[in-house]
Scaffold this motif. Structure first.
Motif, PDB file in Angstrom:
ATOM      1  N   PHE A  51       0.804  -1.050  -0.072  1.00 15.44           N
ATOM      2  CA  PHE A  51      -0.074   0.216   0.084  1.00 15.44           C
ATOM      3  C   PHE A  51       0.875   1.267  -0.017  1.00 15.44           C
ATOM      4  O   PHE A  51       1.931   1.237   0.638  1.00 15.44           O
ATOM      5  N   GLU A  52       0.509   2.304  -0.791  1.00 16.42           N
ATOM      6  CA  GLU A  52       1.206   3.493  -0.840  1.00 16.42           C
ATOM      7  C   GLU A  52       0.512   4.683  -0.329  1.00 16.42           C
ATOM      8  O   GLU A  52      -0.790   4.369  -0.241  1.00 16.42           O
ATOM      9  N   LEU A  53       1.087   5.957  -0.153  1.00 18.72           N
ATOM     10  CA  LEU A  53       0.244   7.112   0.652  1.00 18.72           C
ATOM     11  C   LEU A  53      -0.941   7.449  -0.412  1.00 18.72           C
ATOM     12  O   LEU A  53      -1.963   7.701   0.169  1.00 18.72           O
ATOM     13  N   ALA A  54      -0.863   7.320  -1.663  1.00 21.48           N
ATOM     14  CA  ALA A  54      -1.863   7.458  -2.830  1.00 21.48           C
ATOM     15  C   ALA A  54      -2.948   6.450  -2.402  1.00 21.48           C
ATOM     16  O   ALA A  54      -4.013   7.011  -2.742  1.00 21.48           O
ATOM     17  N   ASP A  55      -2.568   5.174  -2.193  1.00 24.46           N
ATOM     18  CA  ASP A  55      -3.779   4.406  -2.004  1.00 24.46           C
ATOM     19  C   ASP A  55      -4.742   4.739  -1.071  1.00 24.46           C
ATOM     20  O   ASP A  55      -5.966   4.580  -1.029  1.00 24.46           O
ATOM     21  N   TYR A  56      -4.098   5.153   0.200  1.00 23.44           N
ATOM     22  CA  TYR A  56      -4.804   5.648   1.520  1.00 23.44           C
ATOM     23  C   TYR A  56      -5.656   6.900   0.697  1.00 23.44           C
ATOM     24  O   TYR A  56      -7.063   6.950   1.261  1.00 23.44           O
ATOM     25  N   ALA A  57      -5.068   7.711   0.293  1.00 21.48           N
ATOM     26  CA  ALA A  57      -5.912   8.835  -0.408  1.00 21.48           C
ATOM     27  C   ALA A  57      -7.078   8.722  -1.162  1.00 21.48           C
ATOM     28  O   ALA A  57      -8.205   8.974  -1.204  1.00 21.48           O
ATOM     29  N   HIS A  58      -6.805   7.481  -1.990  1.00 19.11           N
ATOM     30  CA  HIS A  58      -7.975   7.083  -2.942  1.00 19.11           C
ATOM     31  C   HIS A  58      -9.124   6.230  -2.063  1.00 19.11           C
ATOM     32  O   HIS A  58     -10.064   6.403  -2.289  1.00 19.11           O
ATOM     33  N   MET A  61       5.694   7.218   5.915  1.00 22.74           N
ATOM     34  CA  MET A  61       5.722   8.623   6.580  1.00 22.74           C
ATOM     35  C   MET A  61       7.204   9.037   6.687  1.00 22.74           C
ATOM     36  O   MET A  61       7.697  10.194   6.350  1.00 22.74           O
ATOM     37  N   ALA A  62       8.259   8.281   6.895  1.00 18.13           N
ATOM     38  CA  ALA A  62       9.592   8.681   6.647  1.00 18.13           C
ATOM     39  C   ALA A  62      10.051   9.232   5.693  1.00 18.13           C
ATOM     40  O   ALA A  62      10.816  10.137   5.333  1.00 18.13           O
ATOM     41  N   GLU A  63       9.503   8.582   4.361  1.00 17.73           N
ATOM     42  CA  GLU A  63      10.273   9.119   3.069  1.00 17.73           C
ATOM     43  C   GLU A  63       9.216   9.917   2.329  1.00 17.73           C
ATOM     44  O   GLU A  63       9.607  10.515   1.267  1.00 17.73           O
ATOM     45  N   ALA A  64       7.980  10.285   2.869  1.00 19.56           N
ATOM     46  CA  ALA A  64       7.254  11.362   2.142  1.00 19.56           C
ATOM     47  C   ALA A  64       7.850  12.662   2.222  1.00 19.56           C
ATOM     48  O   ALA A  64       8.597  13.265   3.625  1.00 19.56           O
ATOM     49  N   ASP A  65       7.730  13.542   1.336  1.00 23.65           N
ATOM     50  CA  ASP A  65       8.079  14.770   1.194  1.00 23.65           C
ATOM     51  C   ASP A  65       7.240  15.817   0.229  1.00 23.65           C
ATOM     52  O   ASP A  65       7.299  15.714  -0.832  1.00 23.65           O
ATOM     53  N   GLN A  66       6.592  16.295   0.905  1.00 24.53           N
ATOM     54  CA  GLN A  66       5.301  16.986   0.162  1.00 24.53           C
ATOM     55  C   GLN A  66       5.646  18.474   0.082  1.00 24.53           C
ATOM     56  O   GLN A  66       4.700  19.254  -0.021  1.00 24.53           O
ATOM     57  N   LEU A  98      -4.869  14.820  11.705  1.00 17.82           N
ATOM     58  CA  LEU A  98      -3.887  15.111  12.763  1.00 17.82           C
ATOM     59  C   LEU A  98      -2.600  14.337  12.511  1.00 17.82           C
ATOM     60  O   LEU A  98      -2.821  13.104  12.316  1.00 17.82           O
ATOM     61  N   SER A  99      -1.397  14.884  12.605  1.00 13.24           N
ATOM     62  CA  SER A  99      -0.169  14.155  12.640  1.00 13.24           C
ATOM     63  C   SER A  99      -0.152  13.388  11.190  1.00 13.24           C
ATOM     64  O   SER A  99      -0.140  13.997   9.970  1.00 13.24           O
ATOM     65  N   TRP A 100       0.035  11.943  11.219  1.00 16.64           N
ATOM     66  CA  TRP A 100       0.031  11.167   9.997  1.00 16.64           C
ATOM     67  C   TRP A 100      -1.310  11.409   9.190  1.00 16.64           C
ATOM     68  O   TRP A 100      -1.121  11.745   7.880  1.00 16.64           O
ATOM     69  N   GLY A 101      -2.491  11.893   9.739  1.00 19.79           N
ATOM     70  CA  GLY A 101      -3.624  12.210   9.039  1.00 19.79           C
ATOM     71  C   GLY A 101      -3.632  13.527   8.322  1.00 19.79           C
ATOM     72  O   GLY A 101      -4.225  13.512   7.427  1.00 19.79           O
ATOM     73  N   GLY A 102      -2.847  14.516   9.034  1.00 21.45           N
ATOM     74  CA  GLY A 102      -2.521  15.529   8.034  1.00 21.45           C
ATOM     75  C   GLY A 102      -1.633  15.418   6.762  1.00 21.45           C
ATOM     76  O   GLY A 102      -2.150  16.019   5.841  1.00 21.45           O
ATOM     77  N   THR A 103      -0.841  14.524   7.058  1.00 19.25           N
ATOM     78  CA  THR A 103       0.243  14.268   5.713  1.00 19.25           C
ATOM     79  C   THR A 103      -1.021  13.295   4.782  1.00 19.25           C
ATOM     80  O   THR A 103      -0.896  13.645   3.751  1.00 19.25           O
ATOM     81  N   LEU A 104      -1.919  12.602   5.245  1.00 18.68           N
ATOM     82  CA  LEU A 104      -2.851  12.125   4.234  1.00 18.68           C
ATOM     83  C   LEU A 104      -3.760  13.022   3.789  1.00 18.68           C
ATOM     84  O   LEU A 104      -4.227  13.123   2.437  1.00 18.68           O
ATOM     85  N   ALA A 105      -4.276  13.985   4.636  1.00 17.26           N
ATOM     86  CA  ALA A 105      -5.010  14.993   3.935  1.00 17.26           C
ATOM     87  C   ALA A 105      -4.297  15.853   2.863  1.00 17.26           C
ATOM     88  O   ALA A 105      -5.031  16.215   1.834  1.00 17.26           O
ATOM     89  N   LEU A 106      -3.163  16.156   3.030  1.00 14.75           N
ATOM     90  CA  LEU A 106      -2.324  16.754   1.880  1.00 14.75           C
ATOM     91  C   LEU A 106      -2.335  15.844   0.801  1.00 14.75           C
ATOM     92  O   LEU A 106      -2.278  16.240  -0.392  1.00 14.75           O
ATOM     93  N   GLU A 107      -2.050  14.510   0.973  1.00 10.98           N
ATOM     94  CA  GLU A 107      -2.052  13.707  -0.257  1.00 10.98           C
ATOM     95  C   GLU A 107      -3.464  13.480  -0.879  1.00 10.98           C
ATOM     96  O   GLU A 107      -3.737  13.409  -2.144  1.00 10.98           O
TER      97      GLU A 107
END
Length: 262
Positions: free
Chosen positions: A66-73, A188-193, A92-101
Motif C-alpha cells: 500500500f502507498e500513500l496515494a492508495d490511502y488517499a484513494h 511517513m519517513a520518506e514522504a516529502d510534500q 492530525l499528525s499522519w492524518g494531516g500528511t494524508l489530508a495533503l495527499e
C-alpha cells in the motif's frame, strides 16, 4: 458504523450530525475513536465523518504494498459514497500528511484543509537525523517480543495524558496492528510534500499545540510560509494531540474556521 468497499478492502466510518461536512483523519497508531470529543461537540452544526483507515480498527488489513496515494484513494471512495464533497478535511499528525495527499489527488473533494500538528512527511518537515532516530525507535518497538509491544510514542502530550481519555488511549493502543505500522513507517519517513504546499489553493487552517515536541511550532511556520492562504492558530498549553488535551479550544477553532469558509 458503516463500511465502504474499495476493491477488496472494507473501510469503516462513522457519521453523525447534519450540516457542512467535516471529515476527520486520525494519526498513526490511532483510529476513529481519537475524535470522540469532536463528534460530541461538532455534530450540532456539522456532518462529522471519522474513519478507520485501512489497517486499523474495524477496517480491513492494509495490503503490504500500500502507498500513500492508495490511502488517499480509499478516502475519496468514502467521501464520494456519502456525496459529501467538497468537504472540510482535517487531519492530525499522519492524518494531516494524508489530508495533503488527498488534496494532491482529489482536490475537487476539498473545501478547506485543517492541518493539525502534522508534517509534510517526516522527510519534508524534520532534520534527517531526527527522521533516522524516529525510524529506529519504531523499528525497535516493532521488534519487541510478543506481549512487550507498546505503540505509544513519546511526547504526545505536553504533560500527562488527560485522565478522562486514558481508557480511550489504552483501548486504541491495544488494537494497533504491528503490520500496519510496518507498512506506514517508510511511507511517513520518506514522504516529502514540500512541492505540494505552494499549490494548495483552498483556505487552510494550521492548528498547533503550543508545546508540541513531535511536530514543533517551527514546522507550523514552514507550512504558513509555503501555503498561500494559510492561517495559524496555536492552542496554549497543548502538545501533539491537541484535540484531546485542549478539546474546547480545539473545537472552537475548527467551528469558527468552518463557519467562515462554508
Amino acid at each position: 458504523m458503516a463500511t465502504v468497499q474499495v476493491g477488496e478492502l472494507g473501510v469503516a466510518y462513522d457519521r453523525v450530525g447534519e450540516g457542512p461536512p467535516v471529515v476527520l483523519l486520525h494519526g498513526a497508531a490511532d483510529d476513529a475513536r481519537l475524535w470522540r470529543p469532536q463528534l460530541d461537540a461538532l455534530a450540532d452544526e456539522f456532518t462529522v465523518v471519522t474513519w478507520d483507515e485501512p489497517g486499523v480498527g474495524r477496517s480491513s488489513d492494509v495490503p503490504e504494498a500500500f502507498e500513500l496515494a492508495d490511502y488517499a484513494h480509499c478516502l475519496a471512495a468514502v467521501v464520494e459514497s456519502l456525496r459529501l464533497g467538497p468537504a472540510h478535511i482535517a487531519g492530525l499528525s499522519w492524518g494531516g500528511t494524508l489530508a495533503l495527499e488527498f488534496y494532491r489527488h482529489h482536490a475537487h473533494l476539498v473545501r478547506t484543509l485543517i492541518l493539525v500538528d502534522t508534517y509534510a512527511g517526516w522527510k519534508g518537515s524534520l532534520p534527517a537525523e531526527e527522521v533516522r532516530a524516529r525510524v529506529e525507535g519504531v523499528r525497535r518497538m516493532l521488534a519487541a517480543p510478543r506481549g512487550g509491544f507498546d505503540p505509544a510514542l513519546p511526547g504526545l502530550f505536553a504533560g500527562e495524558p488527560p485522565a478522562e481519555y486514558v481508557p480511550l488511549l489504552d483501548a486504541m493502543a491495544a488494537s494497533v496492528r504491528p503490520e500496519t505500522m510496518r507498512t506506514q513507517l517508510p511511507l511517513m519517513a520518506e514522504a516529502d510534500q514540500r512541492d505540494l504546499l505552494p499549490t494548495v489553493s483552498v483556505p487552510t487552517l494550521l492548528l498547533w499545540g503550543e508545546k508540541d515536541v513531535r511536530s514543533p511550532l517551527a514546522v507550523a511556520r514552514q507550512f504558513q510560509e509555503a501555503i498561500p492562504d494559510a492561517e495559524l492558530v496555536v492552542i496554549p498549553g497543548a502538545g501533539h494531540v491537541s484535540n484531546l488535551e485542549r478539546p474546547e479550544e480545539f473545537n472552537r477553532a475548527v467551528r469558527d474556521f468552518c463557519h467562515a469558509h462554508s
